[in-house]
Design a protein around this motif. Structure first.
Motif, short mmCIF file in Angstrom:
data_model
loop_
_atom_site.label_atom_id
_atom_site.label_comp_id
_atom_site.label_asym_id
_atom_site.label_seq_id
_atom_site.Cartn_x
_atom_site.Cartn_y
_atom_site.Cartn_z
N VAL A 225 0.84 -1.20 0.00
CA VAL A 225 0.00 0.00 0.00
C VAL A 225 0.88 1.25 0.00
CG1 VAL A 225 -1.65 1.35 1.36
CG2 VAL A 225 -1.99 -1.11 1.08
N SER A 226 1.93 1.24 0.82
CA SER A 226 2.83 2.40 0.87
C SER A 226 3.54 2.62 -0.45
CB SER A 226 3.86 2.20 1.99
OG SER A 226 3.22 2.12 3.25
N LEU A 227 3.99 1.54 -1.08
CA LEU A 227 4.67 1.67 -2.37
C LEU A 227 3.73 2.18 -3.45
CD1 LEU A 227 6.91 -1.53 -2.42
CD2 LEU A 227 7.66 0.84 -2.13
N ASP A 228 2.49 1.69 -3.43
CA ASP A 228 1.52 2.18 -4.42
C ASP A 228 1.26 3.67 -4.25
OD1 ASP A 228 1.29 -0.34 -5.48
OD2 ASP A 228 -0.54 -0.86 -4.38
N SER A 229 1.20 4.09 -2.97
CA SER A 229 0.99 5.52 -2.71
C SER A 229 2.18 6.35 -3.20
CB SER A 229 0.76 5.74 -1.22
OG SER A 229 0.63 7.11 -0.92
N LEU A 230 3.40 5.83 -2.96
CA LEU A 230 4.59 6.52 -3.42
C LEU A 230 4.64 6.56 -4.95
CD1 LEU A 230 7.21 5.07 -0.91
CD2 LEU A 230 6.40 7.43 -1.02
N MET A 231 4.22 5.48 -5.56
CA MET A 231 4.21 5.43 -7.02
C MET A 231 3.26 6.47 -7.60
SD MET A 231 5.77 3.81 -9.39
CE MET A 231 5.64 3.65 -11.17
N ASP A 232 2.11 6.62 -6.96
CA ASP A 232 1.17 7.66 -7.42
C ASP A 232 1.77 9.05 -7.28
OD1 ASP A 232 -0.67 5.68 -7.98
OD2 ASP A 232 -1.73 5.88 -6.08
N LYS B 266 13.27 15.18 -3.97
CA LYS B 266 14.12 14.92 -2.82
C LYS B 266 13.27 14.61 -1.58
CE LYS B 266 18.04 14.76 -0.59
NZ LYS B 266 18.99 13.65 -0.81
N THR B 267 12.22 15.40 -1.40
CA THR B 267 11.31 15.17 -0.26
C THR B 267 10.66 13.80 -0.36
OG1 THR B 267 10.85 17.54 -0.10
CG2 THR B 267 9.28 16.04 0.95
N LEU B 268 10.22 13.45 -1.55
CA LEU B 268 9.59 12.15 -1.75
C LEU B 268 10.58 11.01 -1.52
CD1 LEU B 268 7.04 10.61 -2.60
CD2 LEU B 268 7.78 10.82 -4.96
N GLU B 269 11.83 11.24 -1.95
CA GLU B 269 12.86 10.22 -1.73
C GLU B 269 13.10 9.98 -0.24
OE1 GLU B 269 17.56 9.36 -2.88
OE2 GLU B 269 16.57 11.20 -3.53
N GLU B 270 13.19 11.05 0.54
CA GLU B 270 13.37 10.91 1.99
C GLU B 270 12.18 10.22 2.63
OE1 GLU B 270 14.01 14.87 3.27
OE2 GLU B 270 16.08 15.00 2.51
N LYS B 271 11.01 10.55 2.12
CA LYS B 271 9.80 9.94 2.66
C LYS B 271 9.72 8.45 2.31
CE LYS B 271 4.75 10.30 2.45
NZ LYS B 271 3.61 11.03 1.85
N ALA B 272 10.21 8.09 1.14
CA ALA B 272 10.09 6.71 0.66
C ALA B 272 11.17 5.79 1.20
CB ALA B 272 10.13 6.70 -0.87
N LEU B 273 12.28 6.35 1.68
CA LEU B 273 13.41 5.54 2.08
C LEU B 273 13.06 4.48 3.14
CD1 LEU B 273 16.37 4.94 1.64
CD2 LEU B 273 16.94 6.68 3.36
N CYS C 142 18.40 3.42 -3.19
CA CYS C 142 18.41 4.64 -2.40
C CYS C 142 18.04 5.86 -3.23
CB CYS C 142 19.81 4.86 -1.79
SG CYS C 142 20.27 3.57 -0.62
N GLY C 143 18.19 5.80 -4.54
CA GLY C 143 17.85 6.93 -5.39
C GLY C 143 16.47 6.76 -5.97
N LEU C 144 15.64 7.78 -5.86
CA LEU C 144 14.28 7.69 -6.37
C LEU C 144 14.21 8.37 -7.73
CD1 LEU C 144 11.80 8.26 -3.43
CD2 LEU C 144 12.11 6.24 -4.81
N TYR C 145 14.38 7.59 -8.78
CA TYR C 145 14.22 8.11 -10.11
C TYR C 145 13.10 7.35 -10.76
CZ TYR C 145 18.63 10.31 -9.15
OH TYR C 145 19.60 11.05 -8.58
N PRO C 146 12.40 7.95 -11.67
CA PRO C 146 11.21 7.33 -12.25
C PRO C 146 11.44 5.92 -12.72
CG PRO C 146 11.39 9.60 -12.98
CD PRO C 146 12.64 9.31 -12.24
N THR C 147 12.56 5.65 -13.43
CA THR C 147 12.77 4.30 -13.96
C THR C 147 12.95 3.31 -12.84
OG1 THR C 147 15.14 4.80 -14.14
CG2 THR C 147 13.79 5.15 -16.10
N GLN C 148 13.62 3.72 -11.75
CA GLN C 148 13.83 2.81 -10.61
C GLN C 148 12.52 2.55 -9.87
OE1 GLN C 148 16.93 5.20 -8.83
NE2 GLN C 148 18.41 3.56 -9.18
N MET C 149 11.73 3.58 -9.65
CA MET C 149 10.49 3.43 -8.92
C MET C 149 9.52 2.52 -9.68
SD MET C 149 10.08 4.54 -5.94
CE MET C 149 8.31 4.50 -5.88
#
Length: 326
Positions: free
Chosen positions: A251-258, A281-288, A312-319
């Motif tokens: 559920v958390s990952l789906d929310s982050l993906m959105d 950057k904020t989303l990355e810290e929140k998702a870590l 550790c890096g939140l980039y669209p292709t990785q997410m």
């Protein structure tokens, strides 16, 4: 006939104690019970449950049942004195008075205390208050009138009272009677075959040894079964915890993906790009924390894979590949 021998014969006759089988019908009526509960000082408790026809019980039946119940506890317990608990919440004061008079006049044992759950209906309770104050000296025994089960629990612990009295003591009257008759039949059998004591002892010893061997076999079989069953239960519990944690992480990952999808814009000016980088950057810290938890679940749920480092890096292709990589 030699009359002079009669008194000697009478004196030599053994007095047989009262047995359950002698008063089986009276015991079945359940107007008095020995549930096994004890008072705070170890006094045996005799319960007189709600019984609408108590006044119709013949005097002989009442005396036989009460005499039998008082003969069951050990001499040490009986010497402390009995505690009587009378449940008369649905009764009238006249019936309560008659019951107390009957107990006071015919109770065969050492009576320590009588606890009475008085009538609960308002009119009858008022009458019982007045009546008890007027007649309490007539009963010649210590009586405590109680208004509720909570009052009763102040005198007797719940563990020593049956469920009908708000306690937790398990009591089945039919089972109690079965045990009593079985014990008394065994005692009578042993007593009647005392010239065969040695033979009986050998037979009993053989029987006990056989039963102990069966008990050991049963215990070993149960222990083996329990070890396997316990392992299955532990594994099932771990699986259920894993499934629950997986759903939460999903559920958390789906929310982050959105949220990440909403940042797909690359920006049309420097200010817009800086804003998007800040949001990313904020989303990355929140998702870590969620990604770390997901990685731990992935390692815990399957064989370790050193080629799958923590993202550790939140980039669209990785997410986009993150959920599929779990």
């Amino acid at each position: 006939m030699n009359v002079s021998l009669v008194p000697d014969e009478i004196m030599q006759q053994e007095i047989r104690p009262l047995l359950a089988v002698d008063i089986i019908e009276q015991l079945h009526r359940q107007f008095a019970l020995l549930s096994g509960g004890r008072g705070k000082d170890g006094a045996p408790i005799i319960i007189f449950p709600e019984y609408s026809s108590f006044s119709e019980v013949p005097e002989e039946d009442f005396l036989n049942v009460v005499t039998y119940l008082t003969s069951i506890p050990s001499l040490d317990a009986a010497s402390i004195g009995f505690v009587i608990v009378m449940d008369r919440r649905k009764d009238k004061w006249s019936s309560v008075k008659a019951s107390l008079s009957r107990i006071a006049g015919a109770f065969p044992g050492n009576l320590q205390l009588v606890l009475v759950l008085r009538p609960s209906r308002f009119f009858q309770r008022a009458i019982s208050d007045i009546g008890f104050k007027m007649h309490k000296d007539d009963f010649k025994m210590k009586i405590v009138m109680l208004n509720s089960l909570s009052d009763l629990h102040g005198h007797v612990e719940k563990g020593q009272l049956t469920r009908e009295l708000g306690g937790s003591l398990e009591y089945c009257h039919s089972q109690w009677m079965h045990h009593r008759t079985a014990v008394e039949n065994f005692a009578m059998t042993v007593k009647n075959h005392g010239p065969d004591a040695a033979e009986t002892r050998v037979e009993n010893q053989t029987t006990v040894e056989r039963l102990l061997a069966q008990l050991d076999e049963t215990e070993n079989a149960f222990e083996q079964f329990w070890c396997k069953h316990h392992l299955k239960l532990e594994q099932c519990l771990q699986l259920r915890h894993f499934e629950q944690d997986f759903r939460e992480v999903k559920v958390s990952l789906d929310s982050l993906m959105d949220s990440l999808t909403g940042l797909s814009d690359i920006g049309d000016c420097v200010a817009r790009v800086e804003y998007l980088l800040k949001e990313l950057k904020t989303l990355e810290e929140k998702a870590l924390p969620t990604l770390e938890k997901a990685q731990l679940h992935a390692l815990h749920g399957g064989p370790a894979n050193p080629e799958r480092p923590l993202r550790c890096g939140l980039y669209p292709t990785q997410m986009r590949g993150a959920p599929a990589g779990l």
